[in-house]
Structures are given as structure tokens and as C-alpha cells.
Motif scaffolding. Structure first.
Motif, short mmCIF file in Angstrom:
data_model
loop_
_atom_site.label_atom_id
_atom_site.label_comp_id
_atom_site.label_asym_id
_atom_site.label_seq_id
_atom_site.Cartn_x
_atom_site.Cartn_y
_atom_site.Cartn_z
N PHE A 11 103.38 -19.58 53.06
CA PHE A 11 103.72 -19.20 51.69
C PHE A 11 105.03 -19.86 51.26
O PHE A 11 105.35 -19.89 50.09
N GLN A 12 105.79 -20.36 52.22
CA GLN A 12 107.05 -21.04 51.93
C GLN A 12 106.95 -22.49 52.39
O GLN A 12 106.11 -22.84 53.22
N ILE A 13 107.85 -23.31 51.89
CA ILE A 13 107.83 -24.73 52.24
C ILE A 13 108.13 -24.95 53.73
O ILE A 13 107.69 -25.92 54.33
N ILE A 14 108.88 -24.03 54.33
CA ILE A 14 109.10 -24.00 55.78
C ILE A 14 108.66 -22.62 56.25
O ILE A 14 109.21 -21.61 55.80
N CYS A 15 107.67 -22.57 57.12
CA CYS A 15 107.09 -21.29 57.52
C CYS A 15 108.10 -20.43 58.30
O CYS A 15 109.10 -20.94 58.83
N LYS A 16 107.82 -19.15 58.38
CA LYS A 16 108.70 -18.22 59.09
C LYS A 16 108.82 -18.57 60.57
O LYS A 16 109.89 -18.44 61.15
N ASP A 17 107.72 -19.03 61.19
CA ASP A 17 107.80 -19.41 62.61
C ASP A 17 108.80 -20.54 62.81
O ASP A 17 109.61 -20.50 63.73
N CYS A 18 108.74 -21.56 61.97
CA CYS A 18 109.69 -22.67 62.09
C CYS A 18 111.11 -22.22 61.79
O CYS A 18 112.06 -22.63 62.46
N GLN A 19 111.27 -21.35 60.79
CA GLN A 19 112.59 -20.83 60.48
C GLN A 19 113.18 -20.06 61.66
O GLN A 19 114.36 -20.19 61.98
N ASN A 20 112.34 -19.26 62.32
CA ASN A 20 112.81 -18.40 63.40
C ASN A 20 112.90 -19.11 64.75
O ASN A 20 113.65 -18.67 65.62
N ASN A 21 112.14 -20.19 64.93
CA ASN A 21 112.10 -20.83 66.24
C ASN A 21 112.72 -22.23 66.27
O ASN A 21 113.33 -22.60 67.27
N LEU A 22 112.57 -22.99 65.20
CA LEU A 22 113.07 -24.37 65.20
C LEU A 22 114.42 -24.52 64.49
O LEU A 22 115.16 -25.46 64.78
N LEU A 23 114.70 -23.65 63.56
CA LEU A 23 115.91 -23.82 62.73
C LEU A 23 116.99 -22.79 63.06
O LEU A 23 117.69 -22.31 62.18
N ILE A 24 117.14 -22.49 64.31
CA ILE A 24 118.17 -21.56 64.75
C ILE A 24 119.50 -22.32 64.74
O ILE A 24 119.66 -23.31 65.48
N PRO A 25 120.44 -21.89 63.92
CA PRO A 25 121.71 -22.64 63.86
C PRO A 25 122.56 -22.41 65.11
O PRO A 25 122.52 -21.34 65.71
#
Length: 190
Positions: A11-25
Motif C-alpha cells: 500500500f506504500q511505495i516502500i512496504c512495511k517489511d522493507c521499512q522494518n527489516n532493510l531500512l533500520i537506521p
């Protein structure tokens, strides 16, 4: 729509899985001038394609997600004795949105107030892919408006050589502003 990182439905341009797993600052600190530091949340290699989205129509959505994951979390944990202004470096809208203004907006908190249209480059030469010598021969020539005698934080998407941040800092200091540090999404030297 498809997630731009994993290509799964989202539903978003970057999915929640990628936000939570790949984009951890992670937090990186670099001294760019004696006693003056830049803090970044990612390495350029982690975000390069996402940072380049600033040149496309969907970049505002990407930058809002990245800023929410990094700048907003930083702001939640930041405290200071006085009000601090978040100053986006050259918050122009040449691509229908300002990526630096998006970053500054996500710093809004009890202690930080974003201040827009304050620090503008009068030289709009592109620095992408250019070396330090080119950057030094073609300074941004920042103009500072509507801010004096304030405490500030500089915001940008990327630090490479640090020359833009140092020039922005110097321009703010000429108006008697104190620059505490700079924040960037990514550091190209890590």
C-alpha cells in the motif's frame, strides 16, 4: 502498487517489511571540521537508489518514509535547553518538492522547530558525482534570510566531502547563529 525495494505488493511505495527489516537506521558520526560533527543514519551504499528518487515524481513519498524512520526518531530523543531551529540546506523545489524540507519537517518536536526558506544557494550547479576540487571551485554561495542569533541544526540528504555543510554553517554563523551539528540521511564515505 509494488514496493520499490522488494517488488512485492504494498500500500506504500516502500512496504512495511522493507521499512522494518532493510531500512533500520544506524547512527554514524563524522567530524567535518574541528569540533563540528555530522550525524547520519545510513551509508550511501544502503540508500543510493532511494536517495536518487529526489529527482523523480515519487521521491517525496520515499523521503517521507526515510525521514520518519530516521529524523523523526532522532527528534523524539533529542532534548536541549533552548529552542533549536532545523534548517534545511537549500530547500528549493526544483523537482516539485524539497527533499531537505521533508527531512527538516520530520525533526519537529518539543525542542526543534523547522525553519524553511532560510538558507538558499545562489549557485545551482549540481555537485552529484563531483570531486572536492570541483566543489571548492564552485561554492554554493548561500544566502541566509530571516534568522539571526539562533541555535540551529543543518539538514541534508547526503554528506560526501562535507564542503556544502561547512559552507552552509559559515553562512549561518555570519548572521550570528550557532550551528550545533548537521544531520544527513546518508554518508558517502562510510
Amino acid at each position: 502498487m509494488l514496493c520499490i525495494t522488494c517488488k512485492n505488493l504494498s500500500f506504500q511505495i516502500i512496504c512495511k517489511d522493507c521499512q522494518n527489516n532493510l531500512l533500520i537506521p544506524s547512527f554514524h558520526k563524522r567530524e567535518i571540521e574541528d569540533g563540528f560533527f555530522n550525524y547520519s543514519f545510513y551509508t550511501l551504499s544502503e540508500l543510493e537508489d532511494l536517495i536518487l528518487s529526489k529527482y523523480y515524481f515519487h521521491g517525496d513519498r520515499v523521503f517521507n518514509i526515510l525521514a520518519k524512520l530516521s529524523f523523526a526518531k532522532f527528534a523524539q530523543n533529542f532534548s536541549f535547553t533552548n529552542e533549536v531551529y532545523a534548517i534545511p540546506i537549500d530547500d528549493h523545489t526544483r523537482h516539485d518538492f524539497s527533499h531537505t524540507a521533508i527531512l527538516a519537517r520530520h525533526l519537529k518536536s518539543e525542542f526543534i522547530t523547522p525553519k524553511y526558506n532560510t538558507l538558499k544557494a545562489s549557485n545551482i550547479i549540481k555537485y552529484a558525482g563531483k570531486d572536492l576540487e570541483f566543489r571548492q571551485k564552485n561554492p554554493r554561495k548561500f544566502q541566509v534570510k530571516n534568522i539571526t542569533n539562533q541555535i540551529t541544526i543543518l539538514c541534508d540528504d547526503l554528506i560526501t566531502t562535507g564542503s556544502t555543510i561547512k559552507e552552509a554553517k559559515k553562512a549561518l554563523e555570519k548572521k550570528n547563529n550557532q550551528v550545533l551539528f548537521s544531520l544527513t540521511l546518508a554518508d558517502a564515505k562510510l
